[in-house]
Design a protein around this motif. Structure first.
Motif, PDB file in Angstrom:
ATOM      1  N   ALA A   1       0.587  -1.121   0.223  1.00  0.00           N
ATOM      2  CA  ALA A   1       0.066  -0.046  -0.182  1.00  0.00           C
ATOM      3  C   ALA A   1       0.991   1.810   0.376  1.00  0.00           C
ATOM      4  CB  ALA A   1      -0.513  -0.348   1.661  1.00  0.00           C
ATOM      5  N   ASP A   2       1.847   1.235   0.391  1.00  0.00           N
ATOM      6  CA  ASP A   2       2.106   2.482   0.678  1.00  0.00           C
ATOM      7  C   ASP A   2       3.330   3.003  -0.686  1.00  0.00           C
ATOM      8  OD1 ASP A   2       2.438   3.108   3.796  1.00  0.00           O
ATOM      9  OD2 ASP A   2       4.683   1.936   3.864  1.00  0.00           O
ATOM     10  N   SER A   3       3.506   1.669  -1.822  1.00  0.00           N
ATOM     11  CA  SER A   3       4.300   2.495  -2.813  1.00  0.00           C
ATOM     12  C   SER A   3       2.909   2.210  -3.981  1.00  0.00           C
ATOM     13  CB  SER A   3       4.831   1.431  -3.210  1.00  0.00           C
ATOM     14  OG  SER A   3       4.175  -0.519  -3.829  1.00  0.00           O
ATOM     15  N   ARG A   4       1.589   2.537  -3.618  1.00  0.00           N
ATOM     16  CA  ARG A   4       0.227   3.057  -4.377  1.00  0.00           C
ATOM     17  C   ARG A   4       0.033   4.022  -4.578  1.00  0.00           C
ATOM     18  NH1 ARG A   4      -4.880  -0.319  -1.798  1.00  0.00           N
ATOM     19  NH2 ARG A   4      -5.462  -0.796  -4.393  1.00  0.00           N
ATOM     20  N   VAL A   5      -0.127   4.059  -5.678  1.00  0.00           N
ATOM     21  CA  VAL A   5      -0.332   6.147  -6.583  1.00  0.00           C
ATOM     22  C   VAL A   5      -2.143   5.584  -7.366  1.00  0.00           C
ATOM     23  CG1 VAL A   5       0.591   7.640  -7.616  1.00  0.00           C
ATOM     24  CG2 VAL A   5       1.932   6.680  -6.280  1.00  0.00           C
ATOM     25  N   PHE A   6      -2.481   6.041  -6.778  1.00  0.00           N
ATOM     26  CA  PHE A   6      -4.067   6.348  -7.283  1.00  0.00           C
ATOM     27  C   PHE A   6      -4.381   7.406  -8.418  1.00  0.00           C
ATOM     28  CE2 PHE A   6      -4.517   4.217  -3.550  1.00  0.00           C
ATOM     29  CZ  PHE A   6      -5.270   3.552  -2.921  1.00  0.00           C
ATOM     30  N   PRO A   7      -5.269   7.258  -9.443  1.00  0.00           N
ATOM     31  CA  PRO A   7      -5.120   7.666 -11.102  1.00  0.00           C
ATOM     32  C   PRO A   7      -5.888   9.153 -10.370  1.00  0.00           C
ATOM     33  CG  PRO A   7      -5.957   5.926 -11.111  1.00  0.00           C
ATOM     34  CD  PRO A   7      -5.339   5.746  -9.497  1.00  0.00           C
ATOM     35  N   ALA A   8      -6.130   9.481  -8.671  1.00  0.00           N
ATOM     36  CA  ALA A   8      -7.124  10.658  -8.408  1.00  0.00           C
ATOM     37  C   ALA A   8      -5.744  11.569  -7.908  1.00  0.00           C
ATOM     38  CB  ALA A   8      -7.792  10.405  -7.122  1.00  0.00           C
ATOM     39  N   ASP A   9      -4.402  11.017  -7.906  1.00  0.00           N
ATOM     40  CA  ASP A   9      -3.631  11.710  -7.621  1.00  0.00           C
ATOM     41  C   ASP A   9      -3.050  12.871  -8.755  1.00  0.00           C
ATOM     42  OD1 ASP A   9      -0.519  12.898  -7.208  1.00  0.00           O
ATOM     43  OD2 ASP A   9      -0.504  11.233  -4.727  1.00  0.00           O
ATOM     44  N   GLY A  10      -2.845  11.415  -9.979  1.00  0.00           N
ATOM     45  CA  GLY A  10      -2.736  12.468 -11.141  1.00  0.00           C
ATOM     46  C   GLY A  10      -1.696  12.428 -11.912  1.00  0.00           C
ATOM     47  N   ALA A  11      -0.584  12.278 -10.599  1.00  0.00           N
ATOM     48  CA  ALA A  11       0.876  12.014 -10.674  1.00  0.00           C
ATOM     49  C   ALA A  11       0.661  10.940 -12.198  1.00  0.00           C
ATOM     50  CB  ALA A  11       1.174  11.498  -9.475  1.00  0.00           C
ATOM     51  N   ALA A  12       2.141  12.223 -12.844  1.00  0.00           N
ATOM     52  CA  ALA A  12       2.461  10.693 -14.243  1.00  0.00           C
ATOM     53  C   ALA A  12       2.933   8.964 -14.152  1.00  0.00           C
ATOM     54  CB  ALA A  12       3.976  10.939 -14.877  1.00  0.00           C
ATOM     55  N   SER A  13       3.168   8.631 -12.369  1.00  0.00           N
ATOM     56  CA  SER A  13       2.846   6.913 -12.573  1.00  0.00           C
ATOM     57  C   SER A  13       2.004   6.897 -12.170  1.00  0.00           C
ATOM     58  CB  SER A  13       4.525   7.660 -11.448  1.00  0.00           C
ATOM     59  OG  SER A  13       3.750   7.892 -10.258  1.00  0.00           O
ATOM     60  N   ALA A  14       0.750   7.416 -12.158  1.00  0.00           N
ATOM     61  CA  ALA A  14      -0.587   6.133 -12.419  1.00  0.00           C
ATOM     62  C   ALA A  14      -0.957   6.006 -12.822  1.00  0.00           C
ATOM     63  CB  ALA A  14      -1.456   7.453 -11.142  1.00  0.00           C
ATOM     64  N   SER A  15      -0.556   6.914 -14.430  1.00  0.00           N
ATOM     65  CA  SER A  15      -1.226   6.557 -15.935  1.00  0.00           C
ATOM     66  C   SER A  15      -1.062   5.275 -16.075  1.00  0.00           C
ATOM     67  CB  SER A  15      -0.762   7.544 -16.347  1.00  0.00           C
ATOM     68  OG  SER A  15       0.491   7.680 -16.801  1.00  0.00           O
ATOM     69  N   ASN A  16      -0.003   4.840 -16.790  1.00  0.00           N
ATOM     70  CA  ASN A  16       0.488   3.878 -17.215  1.00  0.00           C
ATOM     71  C   ASN A  16      -0.056   2.461 -16.253  1.00  0.00           C
ATOM     72  OD1 ASN A  16       1.363   4.851 -19.788  1.00  0.00           O
ATOM     73  ND2 ASN A  16       3.092   5.237 -18.043  1.00  0.00           N
ATOM     74  N   TYR A  17      -0.036   2.113 -15.116  1.00  0.00           N
ATOM     75  CA  TYR A  17      -0.445   1.112 -14.931  1.00  0.00           C
ATOM     76  C   TYR A  17      -0.501   1.288 -13.177  1.00  0.00           C
ATOM     77  CZ  TYR A  17       2.712  -0.466 -17.824  1.00  0.00           C
ATOM     78  OH  TYR A  17       3.374  -1.248 -19.202  1.00  0.00           O
ATOM     79  N   PRO A  18      -1.881   1.954 -13.191  1.00  0.00           N
ATOM     80  CA  PRO A  18      -2.345   2.087 -12.256  1.00  0.00           C
ATOM     81  C   PRO A  18      -2.774   0.798 -10.738  1.00  0.00           C
ATOM     82  CG  PRO A  18      -4.371   2.261 -13.216  1.00  0.00           C
ATOM     83  CD  PRO A  18      -3.461   1.762 -13.721  1.00  0.00           C
ATOM     84  N   PRO A  19      -3.274   1.378  -9.579  1.00  0.00           N
ATOM     85  CA  PRO A  19      -3.344  -0.054  -8.154  1.00  0.00           C
ATOM     86  C   PRO A  19      -4.490  -0.414  -9.188  1.00  0.00           C
ATOM     87  CG  PRO A  19      -2.980   2.315  -7.032  1.00  0.00           C
ATOM     88  CD  PRO A  19      -2.929   2.098  -9.094  1.00  0.00           C
ATOM     89  N   ILE A  20      -4.501  -1.380  -8.948  1.00  0.00           N
ATOM     90  CA  ILE A  20      -5.298  -2.809  -9.619  1.00  0.00           C
ATOM     91  C   ILE A  20      -7.182  -2.730  -8.656  1.00  0.00           C
ATOM     92  CG2 ILE A  20      -6.028  -4.907 -10.245  1.00  0.00           C
ATOM     93  CD1 ILE A  20      -3.355  -5.723 -11.093  1.00  0.00           C
ATOM     94  N   ARG A  21      -7.688  -2.638  -8.628  1.00  0.00           N
ATOM     95  CA  ARG A  21      -8.925  -2.445  -7.739  1.00  0.00           C
ATOM     96  C   ARG A  21      -9.289  -3.449  -7.542  1.00  0.00           C
ATOM     97  NH1 ARG A  21     -15.004  -0.419  -9.782  1.00  0.00           N
ATOM     98  NH2 ARG A  21     -14.947   0.098  -7.792  1.00  0.00           N
ATOM     99  N   ARG A  22      -9.431  -3.624  -6.599  1.00  0.00           N
ATOM    100  CA  ARG A  22     -10.216  -5.012  -5.698  1.00  0.00           C
ATOM    101  C   ARG A  22     -10.803  -5.434  -6.402  1.00  0.00           C
ATOM    102  NH1 ARG A  22     -16.094  -3.244  -5.146  1.00  0.00           N
ATOM    103  NH2 ARG A  22     -16.161  -1.072  -4.946  1.00  0.00           N
ATOM    104  N   PRO A  23     -10.871  -6.878  -5.601  1.00  0.00           N
ATOM    105  CA  PRO A  23     -11.808  -7.454  -6.908  1.00  0.00           C
ATOM    106  C   PRO A  23     -12.436  -7.589  -6.425  1.00  0.00           C
ATOM    107  CG  PRO A  23     -10.391  -9.129  -4.992  1.00  0.00           C
ATOM    108  CD  PRO A  23     -10.020  -7.591  -4.578  1.00  0.00           C
ATOM    109  N   ALA A  24     -13.780  -8.442  -7.151  1.00  0.00           N
ATOM    110  CA  ALA A  24     -15.224  -8.469  -7.173  1.00  0.00           C
ATOM    111  C   ALA A  24     -15.581  -9.903  -7.362  1.00  0.00           C
ATOM    112  CB  ALA A  24     -16.021  -7.894  -8.478  1.00  0.00           C
TER     113      ALA A  24
END
Length: 662
Positions: free
Chosen positions: A99-122
């Motif tokens: 979790a400490d290394s996760r950057v979310f798309p909501a952050d707007g950071a470039a590192s979150a655009s290509n490979y965002p965290p994978i959503r919780r499973p359904a």
């Protein structure tokens, strides 16, 4: 399964204890197990992947007739225990340890655009014991798995232990279907628990995520070739067997508990994903024996709560993704949702503190607690609000900074003008809010513009590490015991404070540092002609200094600055001693770091190879556990008093004492 002891030259102790390796099962045995799994409710792709993973498919087939029950909150899981081939399983791709290394798309950071965290499973829509996970594409999946393996091997190094002894404690495997937008679904058993063990075993074997998701999943001969090589290797003289291959032999097979069935409680609404989440949370969340790091614990709790709100349709699927931080600012604006991180945070706190029917119950169901009769307190809700809100700025914060910011924002959001006030972001610019707030001030009391300015500006003062807890001061001369929400109240009640809040919004949204301003909102220069950056000291000491009845500054020697015959107030002594305890914990962390800095010739920490006497380790652990238990109690007491201070805690305290359900 038998174990082969490989002696060293002196024949005194085994060089490595290598377990016997059976051949890969015949295709017919694998097919027969897959067919039985399909009868039990698995889809064919899921059944095939589980059957290929089994070392002894015939044994698994027999165990399916008598699976073992595992009770979790809201459901019953059915499991079978068996051995599986390491190359056929994947570490969990939504592992909260990272979790400490996760950057979310909501952050707007470039590192979150290509490979965002994978959503919780359904959970599977038809109630089967299968998890469904969505990814962008195959590259996204491989990146997530390989990043997970790298992270786990680095932060929980078990390679030496696994190479020497193999994996001792079973992992927990769950059938997982991973779907990309353009790719065929991937079915693979993944580790709901035991990702560190699986990742390190794969590292010992020299396998990557692309190996697991590629040739070992699609080509039966890949596994047969590896197993055959290692089996043949064990038949050679010891002197001819590389140490690396002996380690691979131990890492090749994992003991596993495979979840093969799922039954929700008759009165429950938990789907399979929630049941698995509860199972893992019981192991790694707030409960013993092995807790996750703080960010992981809160991340998992927050995702579970959002899932609960979506399940009862309080949140639409789009808004659920928005709350999770899975929409970028531009994507949010296209959906007519606030794109700025501060406004997103206000939208979250508005809903999670709402008295709207079903919200409280959905949040309660989303949290795994020691007892279902425990009250859902305000601090617990505030923690969830702060965690979800700060996902919009996580790339700006270190893990320690994230923890500290969460603590402050929890308190900010509990401000009486924000909490349970259905306060929503208006979309107005900071200058417009400031103008309206100053007009409200002329009337003698704050209104909605003042409250919104406080919520949005308070977010950026927190995220920018400007407004901090009372223990963080650059100068030992400054003493101010006010909670952050009290400081926010003072800012909202002051023209200068309103100017500072508006500046924080403007600077925070620009991604710049937050500048200190004067009473007219203009930036202030220091003696060297440089603009001053806003700070906790300047906020508390200059803009809104504590009233005269607050504890006065000391003289720098650590003694209370007052009448020599008068002891400091008990509250002041409590804060000072709490600060001393925090300093001692930091010292302990430093000493532990120094312990691990001592390395063996191969560069690994010496303590990981030699260990510590069990007598010493057990005594230290018992002493630390005693303190940990007391801290949990103090936190609960603080939460109850915090509620009481806002006029809402008396009934909750009585219910807690009587064991009543809220």
């Amino acid at each position: 399964m038998a174990t082969t002891s490989v002696p060293n030259e002196s024949n005194e102790t085994p060089r490595l204890a290598v377990r016997a390796i059976p051949p890969v099962a015949k295709a017919k045995a694998v097919t027969t197990l897959s067919q039985k799994l399909q009868v039990k409710g698995f889809t064919k792709p899921a059944a095939d992947s589980l059957a290929r993973a089994a070392v002894d498919p015939a044994d698994v087939r027999r165990r399916l007739d008598r699976p073992a029950p595992v009770r979790v909150p809201g459901a019953l899981l059915w499991i079978v225990e068996t051995d599986v081939w390491t190359p056929t399983v994947s570490p969990y791709v939504v592992n909260y340890r990272e979790a400490d290394s996760r950057v979310f798309p909501a952050d707007g950071a470039a590192s979150a655009s290509n490979y965002p965290p994978i959503r919780r499973p359904a959970g599977d829509r038809d109630g089967r014991p299968i998890l469904d996970i969505d990814v962008k594409d195959r590259d996204h999946l491989i990146h997530a798995v390989e990043a997970s393996i790298d992270y786990l091997v680095q932060h929980n190094p078990l390679e030496d232990s696994i190479a020497e002894r193999g994996v001792m404690f079973p992992i927990t495997l769950v059938s997982t279907i991973i779907r990309g937008a353009k790719d065929e679904p991937v079915a693979i058993p993944s580790t709901a628990d035991g990702s560190s063990r699986a990742a390190n075993a794969l590292a010992v074997l020299g396998l990557s995520g692309s190996d697991v998701l590629g040739r070992f999943r699609r080509e039966p001969r890949a596994l047969s070739g590896l197993v055959g090589h290692l089996r043949n290797m064990l038949e050679r003289p010891l002197s001819e067997i590389p140490e690396e291959d002996l380690g691979k032999a131990n890492a090749l097979i994992l003991p596993a508990r495979i979840v093969v069935g799922f039954e929700p409680d008759p009165t429950g609404t938990a789907d399979f994903a929630k049941a698995v989440h509860n199972y893992v949370a019981l192991i790694h969340g707030d409960l013993p024996p092995r807790a996750w790091p703080e960010t992981a614990r809160v991340d998992a709790k927050a995702d579970s709560v959002v899932a609960g709100l979506e399940q009862v349709e309080i949140l639409t699927p789009t808004r659920a993704r928005y709350f999770e931080g899975m929409l970028s600012p531009s994507e949010a604006r296209k959906k007519k949702l606030p794109g700025a991180a501060d406004a997103r945070g206000l939208a979250i706190v508005s809903l999670l503190t709402s008295r709207q029917g079903g919200v409280h119950d959905a949040i309660r169901r989303g949290i795994v607690q020691r007892t279902e009769r425990k009250n859902l307190t305000k601090p617990v809700k505030a923690e969830l609000c702060a965690e979800l809100a700060l996902r919009g700025v996580r790339s700006r914060l270190s893990p320690k900074g994230m923890s500290d910011a969460r603590e402050v924002l929890e308190d900010i959001y509990q401000h009486p003008s924000i909490w349970e006030k259905n306060l929503k972001p208006s979309g107005k610019a900071a200058t417009e809010l400031l103008k309206e707030a100053l007009e409200e001030r002329k009337s003698g009391k704050g209104g909605p513009a003042t409250a919104e300015l406080g919520a949005l500006g308070g977010f950026w003062l927190t995220a920018g590490r400007v407004l901090r807890e009372a223990r963080f001061f650059a100068s030992q001369k400054i003493r101010d015991g006010r909670q952050p929400r009290s400081v926010l109240s003072a800012l909202m009640d002051s023209e200068w404070g309103l100017q500072m809040l508006a500046r924080a919004i403007s600077d925070g949204r620009e991604g710049d540092v937050i500048w200190h301003v004067d009473a007219e909102g203009k930036r202030v220069k220091d003696a060297h002609g440089k603009f001053l950056v806003a700070s906790n000291d300047l906020i508390r000491g200059s803009i809104v200094p504590p009233p005269d009845d607050e504890p006065k500054p000391d003289d720098g020697d650590g003694d209370y600055d007052g009448d020599d015959d008068v002891s400091p107030p008990p509250e002041r002594q409590l804060m000072d001693r709490r600060n001393a305890l925090e300093a001692a914990v930091e010292h302990l962390e430093q000493r532990h770091g120094e312990l691990r800095e001592l390395t063996a010739p191969d560069g690994e920490p010496l303590v990981d190879k030699k260990g510590i006497s069990s007598t010493v380790a057990d005594e230290l652990r018992d002493r630390l556990e005693t303190i940990r238990t007391q801290l949990a109690l103090y936190s609960m007491i603080w939460g109850l008093h915090s509620e009481s201070a806002n006029g809402e805690g008396v009934a909750a305290e009585a219910a807690e004492a009587d064991g009543e359900e809220s």
